[in-house]
Design an enzyme around this catalytic site. Structure first.
Site, PDB file in Angstrom:
ATOM      1  N   ASN A   9       0.861  -1.183   0.000  1.00 25.84           N
ATOM      2  CA  ASN A   9       0.000   0.000   0.000  1.00 25.84           C
ATOM      3  C   ASN A   9       0.901   1.238   0.000  1.00 25.84           C
ATOM      4  OD1 ASN A   9      -1.820   2.035   0.520  1.00 25.84           O
ATOM      5  ND2 ASN A   9      -2.346   1.352   2.595  1.00 25.84           N
ATOM      6  N   LYS A  11       0.135   4.239  -0.312  1.00 28.23           N
ATOM      7  CA  LYS A  11      -0.529   5.430   0.254  1.00 28.23           C
ATOM      8  C   LYS A  11      -0.287   6.647  -0.649  1.00 28.23           C
ATOM      9  CE  LYS A  11      -0.279   3.303   4.752  1.00 28.23           C
ATOM     10  NZ  LYS A  11      -0.238   3.429   6.195  1.00 28.23           N
ATOM     11  N   HIS A  99      -9.556   1.095   4.946  1.00 27.13           N
ATOM     12  CA  HIS A  99      -8.284   1.322   5.646  1.00 27.13           C
ATOM     13  C   HIS A  99      -8.531   2.292   6.804  1.00 27.13           C
ATOM     14  CE1 HIS A  99      -4.238   2.657   6.513  1.00 27.13           C
ATOM     15  NE2 HIS A  99      -3.824   1.552   5.942  1.00 27.13           N
ATOM     16  N   GLU A 101      -7.020   4.779   7.804  1.00 27.81           N
ATOM     17  CA  GLU A 101      -6.857   6.201   7.463  1.00 27.81           C
ATOM     18  C   GLU A 101      -8.118   6.733   6.771  1.00 27.81           C
ATOM     19  OE1 GLU A 101      -3.117   5.636   5.439  1.00 27.81           O
ATOM     20  OE2 GLU A 101      -2.240   5.059   7.358  1.00 27.81           O
ATOM     21  N   GLY A 177       2.300   2.412  10.783  1.00 33.82           N
ATOM     22  CA  GLY A 177       3.237   3.520  10.622  1.00 33.82           C
ATOM     23  C   GLY A 177       3.936   3.934  11.906  1.00 33.82           C
TER      24      GLY A 177
HETATM   25  P1  PGA Z   1       2.742   0.396   7.689  1.00 30.69           P
HETATM   26  O1  PGA Z   1       1.291   0.572   7.044  1.00 30.69           O
HETATM   27  O2  PGA Z   1       3.313  -0.896   7.129  1.00 30.69           O
HETATM   28  O3  PGA Z   1       3.508   1.605   7.240  1.00 30.69           O
HETATM   29  O4  PGA Z   1       2.570   0.325   9.159  1.00 30.69           O
HETATM   30  C1  PGA Z   1       0.442  -0.522   6.817  1.00 30.69           C
HETATM   31  C2  PGA Z   1      -0.857  -0.055   6.211  1.00 30.69           C
HETATM   32  O5  PGA Z   1      -1.341   1.014   6.618  1.00 30.69           O
HETATM   33  O6  PGA Z   1      -1.445  -0.716   5.333  1.00 30.69           O
END
Ligand code: PGA
Length: 254
Positions: A9, A11, A99, A101, A177
């Site tokens: 992902n 983002k 997700h 977010e 994250g």
């Molecule tokens: P991350 O994100 O690996 O940066 O923790 C995972 C995600 O949000 O799909």
């Protein structure tokens, strides 16, 4: 047989040239791996790069392309939104939905997500449905209930045939994250719980063949341990999917 999947992902990261360099690096890296036929790679770049990423990876039978979101309606006056049919028409095969977010910053709730799930399936795409609790919910011991409600309201509105074309990603929000990954035990425990819910609703056979991904600070160092768990069938990778070598190491972690 249960598919193993590593999905990246991206983002809201990368410019066009950077995206092209990344997909080229991943295509080359994946081609050199000696991994089971059962392992699939999914790349989820931002909307403007979906078509280029699809074109540059389409000769690799292992690699599919996902969008990070789409709208629930087929078409119309929804300025700034993208329909599932548009994604299907450029070679996209999966869509990440729900997700954390999107839930947190764009107020997407389970009912809206259920509509998106249906729109995605109607266009022959597969949803990667995200679920997961925030830290306060885990600290209160409420994490199983939260995940159960997210799945029941957002995904288990599907019938037995439809559910088989979906993937669940368990992503504890406190691990996304943050560099704080769930422990192997925490991941396995929740994945087993989710598989149990699928079994209750759809039966043994569907639950046994269902792919459940872990997401949240999964990286080149901890992927092997996480993927070794019986009910963890791969990962949804954020930060570590932006560096070709790290992502390739994760793909090679089964
Ligand atoms: P991350 O994100 O690996 O940066 O923790 C995972 C995600 O949000 O799909």
């Amino acid at each position: 047989m249960r598919k193993k999947i590593v999905a990246g992902n991206w983002k809201m990261n990368k410019t066009r040239n950077e995206a092209i360099a990344l997909v080229n690096g991943i295509v080359e890296g994946v081609s050199k791996l000696k991994i089971s036929e059962n392992v699939q790679v999914i790349l989820a770049p931002p909307f403007p790069f979906l078509e280029s990423v699809f074109q540059l990876s389409k000769n690799s039978s292992r690699i599919s392309v996902a969008a990070q979101n789409c709208h629930s309606e087929e078409k119309g006056a929804y300025t700034g939104e993208v329909a599932a049919s548009m994604l299907e028409s450029i070679g996209v095969s999966h869509v990440i939905l729900g997700h954390s977010e999107r839930r947190a910053y764009f107020n997407e709730d389970n009912n809206f997500l259920a509509k998106k799930v249906k729109a995605v399936l109607k266009n022959n795409l597969k949803p990667i449905f995200c679920c997961g609790e925030i830290l306060a919910e885990r600290e209160k011991g409420n994490h199983f209930n939260i995940v159960k409600t997210q799945l029941e309201e957002g995904l288990f509105v599907l019938n037995s045939e439809e559910i088989q074309n979906t993937i669940i990603a368990y992503e504890p929000v406190w691990a996304i994250g943050t560099g704080v990954t769930a422990s192997s035990e925490q991941a396995q425990e929740m994945h087993a719980f989710i598989r149990g819910l699928i079994k209750e609703k759809y039966g043994d056979n569907i639950a046994g063949n269902y792919t459940i991904l872990y997401g949240g600070s999964c990286n080149a160092k901890n992927a092997r341990e996480l993927f070794a768990n019986t009910d963890v069938d791969g990962g949804l990778i954020g930060g570590a999917s932006l560096i070709a070598n790290d992502f390739i190491t994760i793909v090679d972690s089964f």
